[in-house]
Write an enzyme that holds these catalytic residues in place. Structure first.
Site, PDB file in Angstrom:
ATOM      1  CG  ASP A 156      -2.025  -1.183   1.098  1.00  0.00           C
ATOM      2  OD1 ASP A 156      -1.746  -2.088   0.593  1.00  0.00           O
ATOM      3  OD2 ASP A 156      -2.795  -0.932   2.275  1.00  0.00           O
ATOM      4  CE  LYS A 181      -3.963  -4.496   1.245  1.00  0.00           C
ATOM      5  NZ  LYS A 181      -4.560  -3.444   2.613  1.00  0.00           N
ATOM      6  CB  CYS A 186      -2.142  -3.066   5.520  1.00  0.00           C
ATOM      7  SG  CYS A 186      -4.255  -2.414   5.142  1.00  0.00           S
TER       8      CYS A 186
HETATM    9  C1  VGL Z   1      -4.689   0.871   6.052  1.00  0.00           C
HETATM   10  C2  VGL Z   1      -6.431   1.309   7.421  1.00  0.00           C
HETATM   11  C3  VGL Z   1      -7.530   1.463   5.878  1.00  0.00           C
HETATM   12  C4  VGL Z   1      -2.954   0.274   5.403  1.00  0.00           C
HETATM   13  C5  VGL Z   1      -5.827   0.598   4.414  1.00  0.00           C
HETATM   14  O1  VGL Z   1      -3.220   0.186   4.273  1.00  0.00           O
HETATM   15  O2  VGL Z   1      -2.746   0.128   6.720  1.00  0.00           O
HETATM   16  N1  VGL Z   1      -4.752   1.063   6.997  1.00  0.00           N
HETATM   17  N2  VGL Z   1      -6.171   1.117   5.005  1.00  0.00           N
END
Ligand code: VGL
Ligand code: ZN
Length: 206
Positions: A12, A110, A155
């Site tokens: 991410d 995702k 994540c």
């Molecule tokens: C994430 C919160 C919401 C992450 C993704 O990538 O850690 N955290 N969505």
């Protein structure tokens, strides 16, 4: 230098998790340099991309009167309500512009089901719905996974812990990650990763 069975899994590294983004992680863009350097050392590279529909149930805006970073009870348990982030096709969902993406074998998206959030690259937050990543890695014989990216305590943590539980050798490059650190979540993440057998390491030690 990585071996044939090693994969770098980059979690991410998207605009919305970097300074100026909707769910900015402190110093989030500092992971880009170390991650690009790590990529030179791996033959197998996987990127994940948080990828939510605009009506996603993890967005505070989709719960009347709810504040960002508050908790709700979802069908699968407690769920943090986040600011709107990483909406499918929106600029905030793009990878950081300086992240090298050309060497990635797989981009795994995702969090695309409206009713379920997905922190882990392996299972959604109901802890039961698979993303398909474990099967992909097993078919390719990739058994040692090195994680880096955002955020350490969400994540990255869930992905690394699931990897260890699924029987992969699992390691997190801590200097190539940054945390949200909500209510002690970074300390909890370190502890949970250690207990699950995830190796916490640094770029220099790899
Ligand atoms: C994430 C919160 C919401 C992450 C993704 O990538 O850690 N955290 N969505
Ligand atoms: Zn998200």
């Amino acid at each position: 230098m990585a071996r044939n069975e090693d994969a770098l899994v980059i979690i991410d590294v998207q605009r919305d998790f970097c300074p100026g983004g909707a769910l900015a992680v402190n110093d989030g863009d500092a992971v880009v340099g170390p991650i690009n350097a790590l990529q030179e050392r791996f033959g197998a590279i996987i990127l994940t991309q948080d990828w939510h529909p605009a009506d996603h149930a993890s967005f505070a805006d989709n719960h009347a009167g709810a504040a960002p970073f508050s908790l709700v009870e979802a069908a699968y348990g407690p769920q943090v309500l986040w600011p709107v982030h990483c909406v499918q096709g929106a600029p905030g969902a793009d990878f950081h512009p300086d992240l090298r993406t050309d060497r990635a074998d797989l981009i795994l998206r995702k969090g695309y089901r409206r009713a379920i959030d997905s922190y882990s690259a392996f299972f959604e937050n109901d802890r039961a719905t698979p993303t398909g990543l474990a099967g992909y890695l097993r078919e390719r014989g990739l058994t040692r996974l090195v994680f880096a990216g955002l955020a350490t305590d969400y994540c990255v943590r869930f992905s690394a812990v699931d990897a260890a539980r699924l029987g992969f050798a699992s390691c997190v490059v801590m200097d190539a990650c940054r945390a949200i650190d909500l209510d002690g979540s970074l300390a909890a993440a370190r502890e949970e990763m250690r207990a699950a057998g995830v190796a916490l390491t640094s770029s220099g030690d790899l």
